[in-house]
Design a protein around this motif. Sequence first.
Motif, short mmCIF file in Angstrom:
data_model
loop_
_atom_site.label_atom_id
_atom_site.label_comp_id
_atom_site.label_asym_id
_atom_site.label_seq_id
_atom_site.Cartn_x
_atom_site.Cartn_y
_atom_site.Cartn_z
N ASP A 147 37.80 45.18 41.97
CA ASP A 147 37.25 46.52 41.69
C ASP A 147 35.91 46.65 42.41
OD1 ASP A 147 36.58 48.97 40.65
OD2 ASP A 147 35.94 48.18 38.71
N LEU A 148 35.99 46.88 43.72
CA LEU A 148 34.80 46.84 44.57
C LEU A 148 33.83 47.98 44.29
CD1 LEU A 148 36.53 45.88 47.95
CD2 LEU A 148 35.60 44.37 46.18
N ASP A 149 34.34 49.14 43.88
CA ASP A 149 33.44 50.27 43.61
C ASP A 149 32.97 50.33 42.17
OD1 ASP A 149 35.73 51.13 42.31
OD2 ASP A 149 36.04 52.89 43.59
N GLY A 150 33.45 49.38 41.34
CA GLY A 150 32.97 49.28 39.97
C GLY A 150 33.34 50.41 39.05
N ASP A 151 34.45 51.10 39.35
CA ASP A 151 34.83 52.24 38.50
C ASP A 151 35.78 51.83 37.37
OD1 ASP A 151 37.22 51.80 39.82
OD2 ASP A 151 37.44 53.86 40.55
N GLY A 152 36.05 50.54 37.26
CA GLY A 152 36.88 50.07 36.15
C GLY A 152 38.34 49.90 36.48
N ALA A 153 38.76 50.28 37.69
CA ALA A 153 40.17 50.14 38.06
C ALA A 153 40.29 49.99 39.57
CB ALA A 153 40.98 51.34 37.58
N VAL A 154 41.22 49.14 39.98
CA VAL A 154 41.48 48.96 41.41
C VAL A 154 42.27 50.15 41.91
CG1 VAL A 154 42.57 47.51 43.15
CG2 VAL A 154 41.48 46.47 41.14
N GLY A 155 41.72 50.85 42.91
CA GLY A 155 42.37 52.06 43.40
C GLY A 155 41.96 52.41 44.82
N VAL A 156 42.12 53.69 45.12
CA VAL A 156 41.87 54.18 46.48
C VAL A 156 40.44 53.90 46.93
CG1 VAL A 156 41.77 56.23 47.94
CG2 VAL A 156 43.66 55.94 46.32
N GLY A 157 39.47 54.06 46.03
CA GLY A 157 38.08 53.84 46.39
C GLY A 157 37.84 52.43 46.89
N ASP A 158 38.53 51.47 46.31
CA ASP A 158 38.37 50.08 46.75
C ASP A 158 39.00 49.86 48.12
OD1 ASP A 158 37.20 49.25 44.16
OD2 ASP A 158 39.19 49.77 43.42
N ILE A 159 40.14 50.51 48.36
CA ILE A 159 40.77 50.43 49.68
C ILE A 159 39.84 50.98 50.75
CG2 ILE A 159 42.62 51.36 51.11
CD1 ILE A 159 43.79 49.34 49.34
N LEU A 160 39.17 52.08 50.46
CA LEU A 160 38.25 52.69 51.43
C LEU A 160 37.07 51.78 51.73
CD1 LEU A 160 38.24 56.39 50.16
CD2 LEU A 160 39.48 55.42 52.11
N ILE A 161 36.60 51.04 50.72
CA ILE A 161 35.51 50.10 50.95
C ILE A 161 35.96 48.99 51.90
CG2 ILE A 161 34.13 48.30 49.85
CD1 ILE A 161 33.88 50.13 47.43
N VAL A 162 37.17 48.50 51.70
CA VAL A 162 37.70 47.46 52.59
C VAL A 162 37.81 47.98 54.01
CG1 VAL A 162 39.74 46.08 53.12
CG2 VAL A 162 38.90 46.18 50.77
N ILE A 163 38.33 49.19 54.17
CA ILE A 163 38.49 49.77 55.51
C ILE A 163 37.12 49.95 56.18
CG2 ILE A 163 39.20 51.83 56.77
CD1 ILE A 163 41.46 52.12 54.71
N GLY A 164 36.12 50.36 55.38
CA GLY A 164 34.79 50.57 55.92
C GLY A 164 34.10 49.29 56.37
N ALA A 165 34.54 48.15 55.81
CA ALA A 165 33.94 46.86 56.15
C ALA A 165 34.82 46.05 57.11
CB ALA A 165 33.69 46.04 54.88
N TRP A 166 35.79 46.70 57.72
CA TRP A 166 36.82 46.02 58.51
C TRP A 166 36.22 45.14 59.60
CZ3 TRP A 166 41.65 46.43 56.78
CH2 TRP A 166 42.71 45.93 57.57
N GLY A 167 36.77 43.94 59.73
CA GLY A 167 36.35 43.03 60.79
C GLY A 167 35.64 41.81 60.23
N PRO A 168 35.03 40.99 61.11
CA PRO A 168 34.34 39.77 60.66
C PRO A 168 33.17 40.09 59.73
CG PRO A 168 34.69 39.74 63.03
CD PRO A 168 35.03 41.12 62.57
N CYS A 169 32.93 39.23 58.75
CA CYS A 169 31.81 39.42 57.84
C CYS A 169 30.50 39.12 58.56
CB CYS A 169 31.95 38.51 56.63
SG CYS A 169 33.29 39.00 55.52
#
Length: 238
Positions: free
Chosen positions: A216-238
């Motif tokens: 739950d990357l966006d901390g809204d209490g549920a794994v959903g679209v918002g978390d997918i968008l965070i992953v896409i925004g951080a795409w690539g090497p850390c």
Amino acid sequence: VDEYFEIRGDQSMDLTGVWYLVIGDGSGDTDGVIECAIDLSAMAIPANGSLLVAEDDDTLGVQANYVLSGNALNFENSDNVTHVLVMNFYGFPGDDLDFDDDGVLDVEPWQDTIDGVNIIETTDGSGNWTYLMDGGIGPTTDGYAPSHVYRYTSACGNFEMGTYDPYDPGSADTPGSENPACPINCPADIDGDGTVAVTDILILIGGWGGNDPAHDLDGDGAVGVGDILIVIGAWGPC
């Protein structure tokens, strides 16, 4: 006298055929010369999953799994060098592997390259070449080769640089003990492989609708679209 190395692996893993090599310079400042070659065939990973090999364990304050005699660990500490684990080495210490000193090995007298790290003293072109591994660790902020390098416990990401003072809490100079745990500095890298990629999205999909805080990357209490968008925004090497 404090030279040592540790290898992480599965419990009781047989190291027959595995060699620890250091590639640096030779006489006349030739590049690509085997400075150290340690045959690990008589060794095995102990029950705790970490093999400690040293020249003199009395100076480390812990008991090494294997103590080598003499100056077996010829770890040059004032130049650019490559430390590498290989399989079935059939060369000899002193062999020149880069005949024309162009930074590319002309021969690799082993079957496979397992793992390794380049330790860097200088990046201004005045030092020797390093080989096999991308990038390297060093130099220190005051212009020296690192005194030691380490990986986090679960081998996340690349190698890190320790400090010269083994008693410095931030040094991570801990022979015989666990290395630091992986830092959580890339939350979108859910599988911890150092890169935000498709596998991280698949993990989110597998936990869809759940409330696992690691997912739950966006901390809204549920794994959903918002978390997918965070992953896409951080795409690539850390």
